[in-house]
Design a protein around this motif. Structure first.
Motif, PDB file in Angstrom:
ATOM      1  N   ARG A  51      18.021  54.899 108.685  1.00  0.00           N
ATOM      2  CA  ARG A  51      19.392  55.159 108.259  1.00  0.00           C
ATOM      3  C   ARG A  51      19.820  54.300 107.072  1.00  0.00           C
ATOM      4  O   ARG A  51      20.468  54.789 106.153  1.00  0.00           O
ATOM      5  CB  ARG A  51      20.337  54.917 109.436  1.00  0.00           C
ATOM      6  N   PHE A  52      19.468  53.031 107.091  1.00  0.00           N
ATOM      7  CA  PHE A  52      19.995  52.102 106.095  1.00  0.00           C
ATOM      8  C   PHE A  52      19.008  51.688 105.008  1.00  0.00           C
ATOM      9  O   PHE A  52      19.374  50.957 104.097  1.00  0.00           O
ATOM     10  CB  PHE A  52      20.571  50.864 106.788  1.00  0.00           C
ATOM     11  N   GLU A  53      17.772  52.134 105.121  1.00  0.00           N
ATOM     12  CA  GLU A  53      16.776  51.876 104.082  1.00  0.00           C
ATOM     13  C   GLU A  53      16.107  53.194 103.698  1.00  0.00           C
ATOM     14  O   GLU A  53      14.915  53.413 103.964  1.00  0.00           O
ATOM     15  CB  GLU A  53      15.755  50.851 104.564  1.00  0.00           C
ATOM     16  N   PRO A  54      16.875  54.087 103.077  1.00  0.00           N
ATOM     17  CA  PRO A  54      16.371  55.441 102.805  1.00  0.00           C
ATOM     18  C   PRO A  54      15.189  55.497 101.840  1.00  0.00           C
ATOM     19  O   PRO A  54      14.471  56.495 101.812  1.00  0.00           O
ATOM     20  CB  PRO A  54      17.589  56.165 102.224  1.00  0.00           C
ATOM     21  N   ASP A  55      14.964  54.451 101.077  1.00  0.00           N
ATOM     22  CA  ASP A  55      13.845  54.457 100.133  1.00  0.00           C
ATOM     23  C   ASP A  55      12.533  53.989 100.761  1.00  0.00           C
ATOM     24  O   ASP A  55      11.478  54.105 100.141  1.00  0.00           O
ATOM     25  CB  ASP A  55      14.170  53.596  98.913  1.00  0.00           C
ATOM     26  N   SER A  56      12.586  53.483 101.980  1.00  0.00           N
ATOM     27  CA  SER A  56      11.361  53.060 102.665  1.00  0.00           C
ATOM     28  C   SER A  56      10.560  54.280 103.087  1.00  0.00           C
ATOM     29  O   SER A  56      11.110  55.247 103.602  1.00  0.00           O
ATOM     30  CB  SER A  56      11.688  52.245 103.914  1.00  0.00           C
ATOM     31  N   THR A  57       9.262  54.215 102.880  1.00  0.00           N
ATOM     32  CA  THR A  57       8.413  55.316 103.327  1.00  0.00           C
ATOM     33  C   THR A  57       8.244  55.240 104.846  1.00  0.00           C
ATOM     34  O   THR A  57       8.432  54.170 105.447  1.00  0.00           O
ATOM     35  CB  THR A  57       7.023  55.245 102.677  1.00  0.00           C
ATOM     36  N   LEU A  58       7.869  56.358 105.446  1.00  0.00           N
ATOM     37  CA  LEU A  58       7.621  56.340 106.891  1.00  0.00           C
ATOM     38  C   LEU A  58       6.439  55.443 107.220  1.00  0.00           C
ATOM     39  O   LEU A  58       6.433  54.784 108.264  1.00  0.00           O
ATOM     40  CB  LEU A  58       7.389  57.753 107.412  1.00  0.00           C
ATOM     41  N   ALA A  59       5.475  55.388 106.328  1.00  0.00           N
ATOM     42  CA  ALA A  59       4.336  54.492 106.543  1.00  0.00           C
ATOM     43  C   ALA A  59       4.793  53.037 106.560  1.00  0.00           C
ATOM     44  O   ALA A  59       4.319  52.234 107.373  1.00  0.00           O
ATOM     45  CB  ALA A  59       3.280  54.718 105.465  1.00  0.00           C
ATOM     46  N   ALA A  60       5.731  52.685 105.684  1.00  0.00           N
ATOM     47  CA  ALA A  60       6.248  51.319 105.646  1.00  0.00           C
ATOM     48  C   ALA A  60       7.028  50.998 106.915  1.00  0.00           C
ATOM     49  O   ALA A  60       6.893  49.907 107.481  1.00  0.00           O
ATOM     50  CB  ALA A  60       7.125  51.107 104.414  1.00  0.00           C
ATOM     51  N   VAL A  61       7.846  51.939 107.368  1.00  0.00           N
ATOM     52  CA  VAL A  61       8.613  51.740 108.609  1.00  0.00           C
ATOM     53  C   VAL A  61       7.641  51.574 109.775  1.00  0.00           C
ATOM     54  O   VAL A  61       7.788  50.662 110.597  1.00  0.00           O
ATOM     55  CB  VAL A  61       9.589  52.906 108.863  1.00  0.00           C
ATOM     56  N   ALA A  62       6.634  52.435 109.825  1.00  0.00           N
ATOM     57  CA  ALA A  62       5.630  52.349 110.894  1.00  0.00           C
ATOM     58  C   ALA A  62       4.961  50.980 110.891  1.00  0.00           C
ATOM     59  O   ALA A  62       4.792  50.358 111.947  1.00  0.00           O
ATOM     60  CB  ALA A  62       4.596  53.456 110.731  1.00  0.00           C
ATOM     61  N   GLY A  63       4.596  50.508 109.718  1.00  0.00           N
ATOM     62  CA  GLY A  63       3.953  49.202 109.610  1.00  0.00           C
ATOM     63  C   GLY A  63       4.855  48.067 110.054  1.00  0.00           C
ATOM     64  O   GLY A  63       4.401  47.134 110.720  1.00  0.00           O
ATOM     65  N   GLN A  64       6.136  48.126 109.701  1.00  0.00           N
ATOM     66  CA  GLN A  64       7.089  47.090 110.114  1.00  0.00           C
ATOM     67  C   GLN A  64       7.215  47.019 111.634  1.00  0.00           C
ATOM     68  O   GLN A  64       7.515  45.964 112.190  1.00  0.00           O
ATOM     69  CB  GLN A  64       8.466  47.366 109.508  1.00  0.00           C
ATOM     70  N   LEU A  65       7.011  48.154 112.293  1.00  0.00           N
ATOM     71  CA  LEU A  65       7.173  48.210 113.745  1.00  0.00           C
ATOM     72  C   LEU A  65       5.861  48.038 114.505  1.00  0.00           C
ATOM     73  O   LEU A  65       5.839  48.117 115.723  1.00  0.00           O
ATOM     74  CB  LEU A  65       7.838  49.530 114.136  1.00  0.00           C
ATOM     75  N   GLY A  66       4.783  47.806 113.766  1.00  0.00           N
ATOM     76  CA  GLY A  66       3.500  47.542 114.413  1.00  0.00           C
ATOM     77  C   GLY A  66       2.689  48.770 114.745  1.00  0.00           C
ATOM     78  O   GLY A  66       1.706  48.679 115.488  1.00  0.00           O
ATOM     79  N   TYR A  67       3.056  49.928 114.208  1.00  0.00           N
ATOM     80  CA  TYR A  67       2.255  51.129 114.435  1.00  0.00           C
ATOM     81  C   TYR A  67       1.109  51.160 113.438  1.00  0.00           C
ATOM     82  O   TYR A  67       1.274  50.784 112.285  1.00  0.00           O
ATOM     83  CB  TYR A  67       3.119  52.395 114.313  1.00  0.00           C
ATOM     84  N   CYS A  68      -0.036  51.646 113.868  1.00  0.00           N
ATOM     85  CA  CYS A  68      -1.218  51.631 113.005  1.00  0.00           C
ATOM     86  C   CYS A  68      -1.147  52.687 111.913  1.00  0.00           C
ATOM     87  O   CYS A  68      -1.798  52.542 110.881  1.00  0.00           O
ATOM     88  CB  CYS A  68      -2.486  51.804 113.836  1.00  0.00           C
ATOM     89  N   ASP A  69      -0.349  53.744 112.129  1.00  0.00           N
ATOM     90  CA  ASP A  69      -0.227  54.762 111.096  1.00  0.00           C
ATOM     91  C   ASP A  69       1.085  55.531 111.254  1.00  0.00           C
ATOM     92  O   ASP A  69       1.749  55.463 112.283  1.00  0.00           O
ATOM     93  CB  ASP A  69      -1.421  55.714 111.088  1.00  0.00           C
TER      94      ASP A  69
END
Length: 93
Positions: A51-69
């Motif tokens: 919601r608040f970081e619309p320029d972040s890629t889904l891969a980047a969000v996944a990485g921040q949360l500890g998901y492998c992909d």
């Protein structure tokens, strides 16, 4: 630290309690297992990222949360939220 895969035993130790007590409290107070609770916390944070970081890629969000992909993150998010991360993000565009 969301990137670490914190286990029940380590979480209990950090809370100065036993794993059985931590499991019981989570079930009584939140109605969730430890694994479900970890997913809930990650998905709530994911909503904030989306919601608040619309320029972040889904891969980047996944990485921040500890998901492998991105795929694993997207599948988990859709199961939890009922919509894909992209559709959720589009609601706030």
């Amino acid at each position: 630290n969301l990137k670490r895969n914190l286990g029940l035993e380590e979480a209990a130790r950090l809370c100065n309690t036993s794993s059985a007590t931590l499991k019981r409290h989570l079930k009584e107070q939140r109605g969730e297992t430890f694994s479900q609770y970890k997913t809930t916390v990650k998905m709530q944070i994911a909503r904030q990222f989306l919601r608040f970081e619309p320029d972040s890629t889904l891969a980047a969000v996944a990485g921040q949360l500890g998901y492998c992909d991105e795929f694993h993150f997207s599948r988990t998010f859709k199961k939890w939220a009922g919509v894909s991360p992209r559709d959720f993000r589009d609601q706030f565009a």
